[in-house]
Design an enzyme around this catalytic site. Sequence first.
Site, PDB file in Angstrom:
ATOM      1  N   PRO A  59       0.815  -1.217   0.000  1.00  0.00           N
ATOM      2  CA  PRO A  59       0.000   0.000   0.000  1.00  0.00           C
ATOM      3  C   PRO A  59       0.847   1.265   0.000  1.00  0.00           C
ATOM      4  O   PRO A  59       1.972   1.262   0.500  1.00  0.00           O
ATOM      5  CB  PRO A  59      -0.796  -0.115   1.310  1.00  0.00           C
ATOM      6  CG  PRO A  59      -0.072  -1.097   2.148  1.00  0.00           C
ATOM      7  CD  PRO A  59       0.704  -1.992   1.237  1.00  0.00           C
ATOM      8  N   ASP A  60       0.323   2.343  -0.596  1.00  0.00           N
ATOM      9  CA  ASP A  60       1.029   3.629  -0.504  1.00  0.00           C
ATOM     10  C   ASP A  60       0.703   4.268   0.851  1.00  0.00           C
ATOM     11  O   ASP A  60       0.102   3.622   1.722  1.00  0.00           O
ATOM     12  CB  ASP A  60       0.690   4.538  -1.702  1.00  0.00           C
ATOM     13  CG  ASP A  60      -0.775   4.959  -1.723  1.00  0.00           C
ATOM     14  OD1 ASP A  60      -1.508   4.630  -0.777  1.00  0.00           O
ATOM     15  OD2 ASP A  60      -1.182   5.622  -2.687  1.00  0.00           O
ATOM     16  N   PHE A  61       1.114   5.518   1.054  1.00  0.00           N
ATOM     17  CA  PHE A  61       0.817   6.181   2.324  1.00  0.00           C
ATOM     18  C   PHE A  61      -0.584   6.780   2.337  1.00  0.00           C
ATOM     19  O   PHE A  61      -1.347   6.591   3.255  1.00  0.00           O
ATOM     20  CB  PHE A  61       1.805   7.342   2.542  1.00  0.00           C
ATOM     21  CG  PHE A  61       3.063   6.965   3.273  1.00  0.00           C
ATOM     22  CD1 PHE A  61       3.287   5.674   3.698  1.00  0.00           C
ATOM     23  CD2 PHE A  61       4.028   7.933   3.545  1.00  0.00           C
ATOM     24  CE1 PHE A  61       4.440   5.335   4.375  1.00  0.00           C
ATOM     25  CE2 PHE A  61       5.190   7.609   4.226  1.00  0.00           C
ATOM     26  CZ  PHE A  61       5.402   6.315   4.635  1.00  0.00           C
ATOM     27  N   ARG A  62      -0.862   7.539   1.264  1.00  0.00           N
ATOM     28  CA  ARG A  62      -1.952   8.514   1.400  1.00  0.00           C
ATOM     29  C   ARG A  62      -3.241   8.182   0.679  1.00  0.00           C
ATOM     30  O   ARG A  62      -4.206   8.936   0.813  1.00  0.00           O
ATOM     31  CB  ARG A  62      -1.440   9.894   0.941  1.00  0.00           C
ATOM     32  CG  ARG A  62      -0.363  10.438   1.859  1.00  0.00           C
ATOM     33  CD  ARG A  62       0.183  11.773   1.409  1.00  0.00           C
ATOM     34  NE  ARG A  62       1.206  12.246   2.329  1.00  0.00           N
ATOM     35  CZ  ARG A  62       2.472  11.840   2.319  1.00  0.00           C
ATOM     36  NH1 ARG A  62       2.879  10.971   1.413  1.00  0.00           N
ATOM     37  NH2 ARG A  62       3.335  12.297   3.197  1.00  0.00           N
ATOM     38  N   ASN A 134      10.770   4.760  -2.671  1.00  0.00           N
ATOM     39  CA  ASN A 134      10.317   3.486  -2.124  1.00  0.00           C
ATOM     40  C   ASN A 134      11.447   2.763  -1.403  1.00  0.00           C
ATOM     41  O   ASN A 134      12.612   2.826  -1.805  1.00  0.00           O
ATOM     42  CB  ASN A 134       9.730   2.625  -3.231  1.00  0.00           C
ATOM     43  CG  ASN A 134       8.468   3.250  -3.787  1.00  0.00           C
ATOM     44  OD1 ASN A 134       7.901   4.150  -3.160  1.00  0.00           O
ATOM     45  ND2 ASN A 134       8.036   2.812  -4.951  1.00  0.00           N
ATOM     46  N   ILE A 135      11.033   2.072  -0.363  1.00  0.00           N
ATOM     47  CA  ILE A 135      12.008   1.364   0.461  1.00  0.00           C
ATOM     48  C   ILE A 135      11.877  -0.140   0.244  1.00  0.00           C
ATOM     49  O   ILE A 135      12.512  -0.930   0.935  1.00  0.00           O
ATOM     50  CB  ILE A 135      11.787   1.710   1.960  1.00  0.00           C
ATOM     51  CG1 ILE A 135      10.321   1.452   2.352  1.00  0.00           C
ATOM     52  CG2 ILE A 135      12.169   3.163   2.230  1.00  0.00           C
ATOM     53  CD1 ILE A 135      10.024   1.652   3.826  1.00  0.00           C
ATOM     54  N   ASP A 136      11.041  -0.516  -0.714  1.00  0.00           N
ATOM     55  CA  ASP A 136      10.728  -1.935  -0.889  1.00  0.00           C
ATOM     56  C   ASP A 136      11.744  -2.712  -1.717  1.00  0.00           C
ATOM     57  O   ASP A 136      11.657  -3.937  -1.835  1.00  0.00           O
ATOM     58  CB  ASP A 136       9.325  -2.091  -1.498  1.00  0.00           C
ATOM     59  CG  ASP A 136       9.152  -1.282  -2.787  1.00  0.00           C
ATOM     60  OD1 ASP A 136      10.120  -1.149  -3.553  1.00  0.00           O
ATOM     61  OD2 ASP A 136       8.038  -0.782  -3.025  1.00  0.00           O
ATOM     62  N   HIS A 153      15.106   7.415   0.100  1.00  0.00           N
ATOM     63  CA  HIS A 153      14.711   7.220   1.494  1.00  0.00           C
ATOM     64  C   HIS A 153      15.293   5.927   2.070  1.00  0.00           C
ATOM     65  O   HIS A 153      14.747   5.358   3.011  1.00  0.00           O
ATOM     66  CB  HIS A 153      13.181   7.262   1.613  1.00  0.00           C
ATOM     67  CG  HIS A 153      12.615   8.617   1.255  1.00  0.00           C
ATOM     68  ND1 HIS A 153      11.292   8.862   1.038  1.00  0.00           N
ATOM     69  CD2 HIS A 153      13.234   9.817   1.075  1.00  0.00           C
ATOM     70  CE1 HIS A 153      11.108  10.142   0.745  1.00  0.00           C
ATOM     71  NE2 HIS A 153      12.276  10.745   0.752  1.00  0.00           N
ATOM     72  N   CYS A 161      23.391   1.543  13.450  1.00  0.00           N
ATOM     73  CA  CYS A 161      22.937   1.967  14.775  1.00  0.00           C
ATOM     74  C   CYS A 161      22.474   3.418  14.697  1.00  0.00           C
ATOM     75  O   CYS A 161      23.147   4.252  14.086  1.00  0.00           O
ATOM     76  CB  CYS A 161      24.099   1.829  15.765  1.00  0.00           C
ATOM     77  SG  CYS A 161      23.789   2.638  17.342  1.00  0.00           S
ATOM     78  N   CYS A 164      25.371   5.507  17.289  1.00  0.00           N
ATOM     79  CA  CYS A 164      26.781   5.711  16.918  1.00  0.00           C
ATOM     80  C   CYS A 164      27.000   5.528  15.422  1.00  0.00           C
ATOM     81  O   CYS A 164      28.112   5.702  14.942  1.00  0.00           O
ATOM     82  CB  CYS A 164      27.687   4.758  17.704  1.00  0.00           C
ATOM     83  SG  CYS A 164      27.568   3.047  17.136  1.00  0.00           S
ATOM     84  N   CYS A 190      27.825   1.136  23.416  1.00  0.00           N
ATOM     85  CA  CYS A 190      26.776   1.922  22.733  1.00  0.00           C
ATOM     86  C   CYS A 190      25.350   1.452  23.053  1.00  0.00           C
ATOM     87  O   CYS A 190      24.540   2.196  23.589  1.00  0.00           O
ATOM     88  CB  CYS A 190      26.998   1.923  21.229  1.00  0.00           C
ATOM     89  SG  CYS A 190      25.701   2.799  20.351  1.00  0.00           S
ATOM     90  N   SER A 228       2.893  11.414  -4.687  1.00  0.00           N
ATOM     91  CA  SER A 228       2.100  12.608  -4.420  1.00  0.00           C
ATOM     92  C   SER A 228       2.975  13.870  -4.470  1.00  0.00           C
ATOM     93  O   SER A 228       2.453  14.973  -4.365  1.00  0.00           O
ATOM     94  CB  SER A 228       1.445  12.493  -3.039  1.00  0.00           C
ATOM     95  OG  SER A 228       2.443  12.357  -2.046  1.00  0.00           O
ATOM     96  N   ASN A 251       0.234   9.115 -13.053  1.00  0.00           N
ATOM     97  CA  ASN A 251      -0.270   9.052 -11.678  1.00  0.00           C
ATOM     98  C   ASN A 251      -1.792   9.153 -11.692  1.00  0.00           C
ATOM     99  O   ASN A 251      -2.363   9.651 -12.660  1.00  0.00           O
ATOM    100  CB  ASN A 251       0.297  10.219 -10.857  1.00  0.00           C
ATOM    101  CG  ASN A 251       0.328   9.937  -9.378  1.00  0.00           C
ATOM    102  OD1 ASN A 251       0.806   8.877  -8.969  1.00  0.00           O
ATOM    103  ND2 ASN A 251      -0.175  10.848  -8.563  1.00  0.00           N
TER     104      ASN A 251
END
Length: 299
Positions: A59-62, A134-136, A153, A161, A164, A190, A228, A251
């Site tokens: 799914p997207d965010f919005r 996208n982070i997928d 992103h 971490c 540190c 740490c 978006s 889009n």
Amino acid sequence: MYVMNTLADVWSCFTANFYKKSSDIPSNSLPAIAKYMADTSKNVLVMAGAGLSTHSGIPDFRSPGTGLYDNLQQYNLPYPEAIFDLGFFVRDPRPFLSLAKELYPGKKYRPNLGHYLARLINEKGKLLRMYTQNIDGLERLAGLPPEKLVEAHGGFSSASCISCFKEHDPDETREAIFRGEVIRCTNGKCKGLVKPDIVFFGEALPDRFFLYQDDVLWADLLIVIGTSLEVYPFAAIADEVPRDVPRLLLNRDVVGSFGMRKHDTIVTCDIIEGVTRLAKELGWHEELMELYAKHEPCM
Ligand code: CNA
């Protein structure tokens, strides 16, 4: 002589780019922009967002109803964006870690036609760069070479971490997340929290993102797909491309400054329909379908 030749090369490169951008540029027409892309364009810049992956099942965010922000009840968050908020993560890492477990590349989602179109643009020798929010990891799984990709992103291919910044083994991080464990840094005393290098609100973008400052100057076509254009600084790239460079939006809705430039083309429909129409206009549809059908996602 060598210097003269080099200067001539630089100049012809500059003038070729200049004339390419400023003459014979199509206006709001998919066939015209496809013809320009097939015949003239050599440096296509692609910007993508969560809409590109919705057909892969993420799914997207919005998007109202189906978007992630409307479906986070199980995590009991104070506000939806908290799932990617560093301050909240420190207080309670579990919501993000369980979402991460869902989203890990190669687990259950596979690239769709849109991701393969980016790969095909590259195989045609026309892709300057693809910037994705996208982070997928689906662009990588589709076989786009890492040097052509900027994961603005971040993603799951590295981990560190948050205190540190020591790098941690991404495979060990993945296994721990799959076991449902919270991971602590092992660097001396740490004990900071470790997470995949996904950029949270309040974190800096990867250095690689800043490549765009050169890329926008070389781009002769911008394709924006499934975003978006609400998240900055990513969204700003669309406006930093010079005004004489044609821009194509694929889009569901009109976003950002699209429609405000003479050489904008807007295709408002479902991503797969838009990608299919573009591929047909380019005469690449059969090749795209073959690539999609044959390709085993790269792990
Ligand atoms: P967004 O703000 O949710 O916007 C998505 C856009 O895509 C909207 O304009 C939608 O109308 C459009 N859209 C969605 N599905 C379709 C479809 N099938 N056909 C046509 N248009 C469609 O997402 P953005 O990427 O713009 O926001 C940036 C955030 C989202 C980044 O920080 C990402 O990390 C984050 N995100 C990423 C993923 C992922 O990795 N797949 C998933 C969810 C959120």
